[in-house]
Design an enzyme around this catalytic site. Structure first.
Site, PDB file in Angstrom:
ATOM      1  CG  ASP A 109     -14.238   6.621   6.297  1.00  0.00           C
ATOM      2  OD1 ASP A 109     -14.835   5.601   6.672  1.00  0.00           O
ATOM      3  OD2 ASP A 109     -13.032   6.618   5.997  1.00  0.00           O
ATOM      4  NE  ARG A 161      -3.889  -2.203   2.257  1.00  0.00           N
ATOM      5  CZ  ARG A 161      -4.949  -2.315   3.051  1.00  0.00           C
ATOM      6  NH1 ARG A 161      -5.245  -1.327   3.889  1.00  0.00           N
ATOM      7  NH2 ARG A 161      -5.703  -3.392   3.026  1.00  0.00           N
TER       8      ARG A 161
END
Length: 292
Positions: free
Chosen positions: A155, A46
């Site tokens: 979020d 990632r």
């Protein structure tokens, strides 16, 4: 010899133990997320993209950036890259069955009496949870547009917040939407988009649950599902208490299938179903941040 983990062509290097520990510390300090042991390959897959995008040669240089005052924006990118976003419409459908049968009918009557109803989808990912709530509401109330009902969707990941605002999803999202509810999305190039009346119900905001909550007012319903499991036990307990303080009397809290709120002497919450909790109607108004 150096302790740095170079990033060769193709970005196949993994951070060494010290670098992984520093990345884990930054992630915890800024997002409260605990990076479990054995995640070096995940971090590599990632964050390797971030190193290549920035033209950095090794993880040491990346760590120097994200721990600096100038690295605030890249810390957000790092948290975004390391955050797990798994969701779909009508996930853990028993919660939405509870909404329909028990939770929403009295709240709709409350709204029809001229009062406001507020719902929070915390850790909303790309918005499918919030829009599922909106679908159930719209299916139950033809007069929904006349009622003061709002859904806040938050979020920590700005990319997920933006996807929620766009409300455009892959056509495969239809697989988790019951046939009778598919009228709430329409086909568009690139997938399906939630219809405008439902989009107007939901406000998307970026929010780190471990920082200050700038909301005013209390919520009748809070969804926070499969989010708290990524936090330490101490931080989990703090968040459960903060959610409780944010609930209105009689308010509902829905959590994930692997999560449990400890029902000890320090909470007024009671079990109201599978991973579902509720404050008594007689609960006193709690303090804390507010939203309206």
């Amino acid at each position: 010899m150096t302790n740095m983990s170079p990033l060769p062509i193709g970005g196949t290097a993994t951070p060494n133990e010290a670098e992984l520990g520093t990345i884990a510390r930054v992630l915890y300090e800024h997002a409260g997320i605990v990076l479990a042991p054995g995640k070096a390959s995940m971090v590599q897959s990632r964050l390797g993209k971030r190193l290549r995008a920035l033209g950095l040669k090794d993880y040491a240089s990346y760590i120097k950036l994200v721990t600096s005052d100038a690295g605030q924006e890249e810390r957000r990118e790092m948290i975004s890259a390391l955050t797990t976003n798994v969701t779909n419409f009508f996930r853990e459908n028993h919660h939405f069955e509870t909404l329909r049968s028990t939770t929403l009918p009295p709240l709709l009557e409350k709204a029809r009496a001229g009062k406001k109803v507020r719902i929070w989808s915390a850790g909303c990912s790309n918005g499918q949870e919030a829009f599922t709530i909106a679908m159930v509401l719209s299916d139950m109330a033809q007069d929904l547009a006349k009622l003061d009902i709002r859904i806040l969707a938050t979020d920590i990941d700005p990319r997920m917040v933006e996807r929620g605002r766009e409300s455009l999803y892959d056509v495969g999202a239809l697989n988790s939407i019951p046939q009778a509810m598919q009228r709430f999305v329409k086909p568009e190039p690139g997938g399906v988009r939630v219809i405008e009346p439902l989009r107007q119900l939901v406000s998307f905001k970026e929010l780190n649950l471990h920082q200050n909550w700038p909301m005013k007012g209390q919520f009748d319903i809070i969804f926070c599902r499969n989010v708290v499991i990524y936090f330490s036990p101490e931080d989990q307990l703090k968040l459960w208490r903060r959610f409780e303080a944010q609930l209105a009397p009689g308010g509902w809290l829905f959590v994930g299938h692997s999560e449990r709120v400890p029902l000890d002497g320090n909470t007024a919450l009671t079990t109201a179903g599978i991973t579902t909790y509720r404050l008594p109607e007689t609960a006193g108004l709690n303090g804390g941040p507010k939203w309206h």
